[in-house]
Scaffold this motif. Structure first.
Motif, PDB file in Angstrom:
ATOM      1  N   LEU A   1      46.567  11.743  27.644  1.00  0.00           N
ATOM      2  CA  LEU A   1      47.270  10.534  28.053  1.00  0.00           C
ATOM      3  C   LEU A   1      48.781  10.753  28.048  1.00  0.00           C
ATOM      4  O   LEU A   1      49.505  10.283  28.938  1.00  0.00           O
ATOM      5  N   GLN A   2      49.267  11.490  27.063  1.00  0.00           N
ATOM      6  CA  GLN A   2      50.699  11.753  26.974  1.00  0.00           C
ATOM      7  C   GLN A   2      51.170  12.709  28.072  1.00  0.00           C
ATOM      8  O   GLN A   2      52.269  12.558  28.609  1.00  0.00           O
ATOM      9  N   SER A   3      50.311  13.691  28.415  1.00  0.00           N
ATOM     10  CA  SER A   3      50.704  14.685  29.420  1.00  0.00           C
ATOM     11  C   SER A   3      50.498  14.188  30.847  1.00  0.00           C
ATOM     12  O   SER A   3      50.985  14.806  31.801  1.00  0.00           O
ATOM     13  N   GLY A   4      49.764  13.093  31.009  1.00  0.00           N
ATOM     14  CA  GLY A   4      49.489  12.576  32.344  1.00  0.00           C
ATOM     15  C   GLY A   4      48.220  13.132  32.956  1.00  0.00           C
ATOM     16  O   GLY A   4      47.866  12.787  34.084  1.00  0.00           O
ATOM     17  N   GLU A   5      47.508  13.994  32.206  1.00  0.00           N
ATOM     18  CA  GLU A   5      46.238  14.533  32.699  1.00  0.00           C
ATOM     19  C   GLU A   5      45.206  13.417  32.833  1.00  0.00           C
ATOM     20  O   GLU A   5      44.336  13.441  33.705  1.00  0.00           O
ATOM     21  N   ILE A   6      45.305  12.443  31.944  1.00  0.00           N
ATOM     22  CA  ILE A   6      44.537  11.203  32.070  1.00  0.00           C
ATOM     23  C   ILE A   6      45.536  10.069  32.241  1.00  0.00           C
ATOM     24  O   ILE A   6      46.442   9.901  31.432  1.00  0.00           O
ATOM     25  N   GLU A   7      45.373   9.317  33.319  1.00  0.00           N
ATOM     26  CA  GLU A   7      46.293   8.214  33.605  1.00  0.00           C
ATOM     27  C   GLU A   7      45.507   6.920  33.714  1.00  0.00           C
ATOM     28  O   GLU A   7      44.491   6.851  34.413  1.00  0.00           O
ATOM     29  N   ILE A   8      45.970   5.919  32.992  1.00  0.00           N
ATOM     30  CA  ILE A   8      45.332   4.609  33.051  1.00  0.00           C
ATOM     31  C   ILE A   8      46.377   3.605  33.517  1.00  0.00           C
ATOM     32  O   ILE A   8      47.434   3.475  32.906  1.00  0.00           O
ATOM     33  N   ALA A   9      46.079   2.916  34.622  1.00  0.00           N
ATOM     34  CA  ALA A   9      47.088   2.036  35.211  1.00  0.00           C
ATOM     35  C   ALA A   9      46.421   0.872  35.931  1.00  0.00           C
ATOM     36  O   ALA A   9      45.298   0.993  36.424  1.00  0.00           O
ATOM     37  N   PRO A  10      47.082  -0.270  35.984  1.00  0.00           N
ATOM     38  CA  PRO A  10      46.548  -1.396  36.761  1.00  0.00           C
ATOM     39  C   PRO A  10      46.552  -1.075  38.252  1.00  0.00           C
ATOM     40  O   PRO A  10      47.308  -0.220  38.715  1.00  0.00           O
ATOM     41  N   LEU A  11      45.713  -1.763  38.976  1.00  0.00           N
ATOM     42  CA  LEU A  11      45.538  -1.497  40.407  1.00  0.00           C
ATOM     43  C   LEU A  11      46.847  -1.593  41.187  1.00  0.00           C
ATOM     44  O   LEU A  11      47.071  -0.816  42.121  1.00  0.00           O
ATOM     45  N   ALA A  12      47.710  -2.504  40.810  1.00  0.00           N
ATOM     46  CA  ALA A  12      48.955  -2.708  41.553  1.00  0.00           C
ATOM     47  C   ALA A  12      49.816  -1.443  41.591  1.00  0.00           C
ATOM     48  O   ALA A  12      50.623  -1.268  42.507  1.00  0.00           O
ATOM     49  N   PHE A  13      49.632  -0.550  40.624  1.00  0.00           N
ATOM     50  CA  PHE A  13      50.442   0.664  40.560  1.00  0.00           C
ATOM     51  C   PHE A  13      49.949   1.757  41.511  1.00  0.00           C
ATOM     52  O   PHE A  13      50.555   2.824  41.604  1.00  0.00           O
ATOM     53  N   MET A  14      48.841   1.514  42.199  1.00  0.00           N
ATOM     54  CA  MET A  14      48.272   2.523  43.103  1.00  0.00           C
ATOM     55  C   MET A  14      48.932   2.503  44.486  1.00  0.00           C
ATOM     56  O   MET A  14      48.815   3.468  45.243  1.00  0.00           O
ATOM     57  N   ARG A  15      49.589   1.427  44.816  1.00  0.00           N
ATOM     58  CA  ARG A  15      50.146   1.279  46.166  1.00  0.00           C
ATOM     59  C   ARG A  15      51.159   2.389  46.469  1.00  0.00           C
ATOM     60  O   ARG A  15      52.010   2.729  45.647  1.00  0.00           O
ATOM     61  N   GLY A  16      51.021   3.001  47.662  1.00  0.00           N
ATOM     62  CA  GLY A  16      51.953   4.020  48.112  1.00  0.00           C
ATOM     63  C   GLY A  16      51.649   5.432  47.639  1.00  0.00           C
ATOM     64  O   GLY A  16      52.334   6.380  48.035  1.00  0.00           O
ATOM     65  N   ARG A  17      50.611   5.595  46.825  1.00  0.00           N
ATOM     66  CA  ARG A  17      50.301   6.917  46.290  1.00  0.00           C
ATOM     67  C   ARG A  17      49.205   7.596  47.093  1.00  0.00           C
ATOM     68  O   ARG A  17      48.413   6.944  47.773  1.00  0.00           O
ATOM     69  N   THR A  18      49.158   8.934  47.024  1.00  0.00           N
ATOM     70  CA  THR A  18      48.033   9.708  47.551  1.00  0.00           C
ATOM     71  C   THR A  18      47.424  10.458  46.370  1.00  0.00           C
ATOM     72  O   THR A  18      48.092  11.275  45.730  1.00  0.00           O
ATOM     73  N   LEU A  19      46.182  10.169  46.059  1.00  0.00           N
ATOM     74  CA  LEU A  19      45.545  10.690  44.849  1.00  0.00           C
ATOM     75  C   LEU A  19      44.736  11.936  45.197  1.00  0.00           C
ATOM     76  O   LEU A  19      43.575  11.850  45.597  1.00  0.00           O
ATOM     77  N   SER A  20      45.354  13.099  45.062  1.00  0.00           N
ATOM     78  CA  SER A  20      44.723  14.375  45.384  1.00  0.00           C
ATOM     79  C   SER A  20      44.285  15.092  44.110  1.00  0.00           C
ATOM     80  O   SER A  20      44.881  14.895  43.043  1.00  0.00           O
ATOM     81  N   ASN A  21      43.231  15.925  44.228  1.00  0.00           N
ATOM     82  CA  ASN A  21      42.717  16.713  43.100  1.00  0.00           C
ATOM     83  C   ASN A  21      42.499  15.843  41.862  1.00  0.00           C
ATOM     84  O   ASN A  21      42.908  16.195  40.753  1.00  0.00           O
ATOM     85  N   ALA A  22      41.870  14.705  42.073  1.00  0.00           N
ATOM     86  CA  ALA A  22      41.713  13.748  40.981  1.00  0.00           C
ATOM     87  C   ALA A  22      40.341  13.084  41.032  1.00  0.00           C
ATOM     88  O   ALA A  22      39.729  12.952  42.093  1.00  0.00           O
ATOM     89  N   ALA A  23      39.863  12.684  39.847  1.00  0.00           N
ATOM     90  CA  ALA A  23      38.705  11.801  39.737  1.00  0.00           C
ATOM     91  C   ALA A  23      39.262  10.411  39.489  1.00  0.00           C
ATOM     92  O   ALA A  23      39.969  10.181  38.499  1.00  0.00           O
ATOM     93  N   VAL A  24      38.988   9.483  40.400  1.00  0.00           N
ATOM     94  CA  VAL A  24      39.613   8.158  40.368  1.00  0.00           C
ATOM     95  C   VAL A  24      38.524   7.100  40.183  1.00  0.00           C
ATOM     96  O   VAL A  24      37.538   7.076  40.922  1.00  0.00           O
ATOM     97  N   ILE A  25      38.719   6.232  39.190  1.00  0.00           N
ATOM     98  CA  ILE A  25      37.753   5.162  38.923  1.00  0.00           C
ATOM     99  C   ILE A  25      38.453   3.814  39.019  1.00  0.00           C
ATOM    100  O   ILE A  25      39.519   3.618  38.436  1.00  0.00           O
ATOM    101  N   LEU A  26      37.857   2.896  39.769  1.00  0.00           N
ATOM    102  CA  LEU A  26      38.308   1.509  39.805  1.00  0.00           C
ATOM    103  C   LEU A  26      37.214   0.645  39.186  1.00  0.00           C
ATOM    104  O   LEU A  26      36.121   0.531  39.733  1.00  0.00           O
ATOM    105  N   ASP A  27      37.512   0.071  38.036  1.00  0.00           N
ATOM    106  CA  ASP A  27      36.542  -0.770  37.325  1.00  0.00           C
ATOM    107  C   ASP A  27      36.838  -2.248  37.608  1.00  0.00           C
ATOM    108  O   ASP A  27      37.948  -2.595  38.013  1.00  0.00           O
ATOM    109  N   GLU A  28      35.840  -3.109  37.379  1.00  0.00           N
ATOM    110  CA  GLU A  28      35.984  -4.553  37.617  1.00  0.00           C
ATOM    111  C   GLU A  28      36.456  -4.828  39.046  1.00  0.00           C
ATOM    112  O   GLU A  28      37.279  -5.716  39.295  1.00  0.00           O
ATOM    113  N   ALA A  29      35.909  -4.063  39.987  1.00  0.00           N
ATOM    114  CA  ALA A  29      36.385  -4.135  41.371  1.00  0.00           C
ATOM    115  C   ALA A  29      36.011  -5.439  42.064  1.00  0.00           C
ATOM    116  O   ALA A  29      36.551  -5.743  43.128  1.00  0.00           O
TER     117      ALA A  29
END
Length: 323
Positions: A207-235
């Motif tokens: 979590l400190q290094s950014g290898e695991i990132e936890i963020a609200p949905l609003a923070f996803m706008r404008g990003r391209t999520l490459s080489n990542a496992a991405v989970i959206l819960d409570e969708a």
């Protein structure tokens, strides 16, 4: 039918505290199970006794391998035995069982129901997977487990976990603290799953290094999520625009898992859930998997399954009655 188990200590664990695991077998399979020492006598219909035998032998084999066996494991083994019927030869010494599993460093995570099995297989086969259903079916927990599996094997570089920050009927007001402290209450279930599946110290470092990132949905706008496992819960609490924004973040060599319970939408009245719309539009598209869970797939306390079923029956009756 009499079964004998050679290790008295493991047999005691198998039967459960005050025989609660045997009592669960009796209730679920309609058999009578009496234990004496390391022996158990099964009485009842042939199919029920055969299923009970498979359950006990499978769980005993798990105990011999050093695994813990809880009530949830017993219920999962019973579900699997019932799903198999009496047509399959069962060999508890085999490593490969019918239900699929996710291999993690800490311990393997194995499906407990047919729906969970289909979900795990879909996660392994598709780039984008939707998992919908009531609380307690394991859809989020298994999604996190698969994402951890990808991260541990370096198939992805990072793990991104998100959910919309929508109040579930309460008015929380302005929460104190920095941004992390403000969004943590919404993301607590994801933290719980991570700590259950990974070493706590590793989770904190990641979590400190950014290898695991936890963020609200609003923070996803404008990003391209490459080489990542991405989970959206409570969708189910995303709007149509939010869901479209999130889906279009998918980058190269990424896996996306979207989970939610369509029966627990907390959006303002009259607003369409982005989850329902996305499933309707994308179901059947190559690379997209859709898995639905029901009350029968609840793997928490068995009372949770009855509660979910009661609410589903009430909703169905209200719809049938009409306005």
């Amino acid at each position: 039918m009499v079964l004998a188990f050679d290790d008295n200590r493991l047999a005691t664990q198998l039967f459960g505290h005050y025989g609660r695991n045997l009592a669960l077998l009796e209730r679920k399979l309609g058999v009578k199970a009496d234990s004496r020492g390391n022996h158990v006598t099964l009485e009842g219909a042939r199919d029920g006794c055969e299923q009970a035998r498979r359950v006990l032998e499978h769980l005993y084999d798990a105990l011999k391998r050093g695994r813990d066996v809880g009530v949830g494991d017993v219920e999962g083994a019973i579900r699997e035995a019932v799903a198999q019927g009496s047509l399959f030869d069962f060999d508890p010494s085999e490593d490969r069982q019918n239900f699929d599993e996710i291999q993690l460093r800490r311990r393997p995570v194995r499906a407990r129901t047919a729906a969970q099995d289909a979900y795990i297989r879909s996660l392994k086969r598709h780039t984008l997977v939707f998992g919908t259903g009531p609380a307690g079916t394991g859809k989020t927990w298994l999604a996190v487990a698969y994402a951890v599996h990808l991260l541990e094997r370096r198939m992805v570089d990072r793990l991104i976990l998100s959910r919309p920050a929508v109040e579930a009927g309460e008015r929380l007001g302005f929460l104190p603290g920095d941004m992390k402290e403000k969004v943590d209450p919404y993301l607590r279930p994801i933290y719980d799953a991570l700590h259950d599946l990974m070493d706590r110290a590793f989770v904190e470092r990641a979590l400190q290094s950014g290898e695991i990132e936890i963020a609200p949905l609003a923070f996803m706008r404008g990003r391209t999520l490459s080489n990542a496992a991405v989970i959206l819960d409570e969708a189910q609490n995303t709007t149509s625009m939010q869901m479209k924004m999130f889906l279009t973040r998918l980058g190269e060599n990424s896996h996306m898992i979207i989970t939610g319970d369509p029966s627990q939408v907390d959006l303002p009245s009259g607003q369409t859930s982005g989850l329902a719309e996305a499933i309707r539009l994308l179901d059947g598209i190559e690379g997209v998997g859709v898995c639905h869970f029901t009350a029968q797939d609840v793997v928490r306390h068995e009372l949770v399954g009855r509660i979910v079923a009661a609410y589903e029956a009430s909703d169905a009756a209200r719809i049938a009655k009409g306005p």
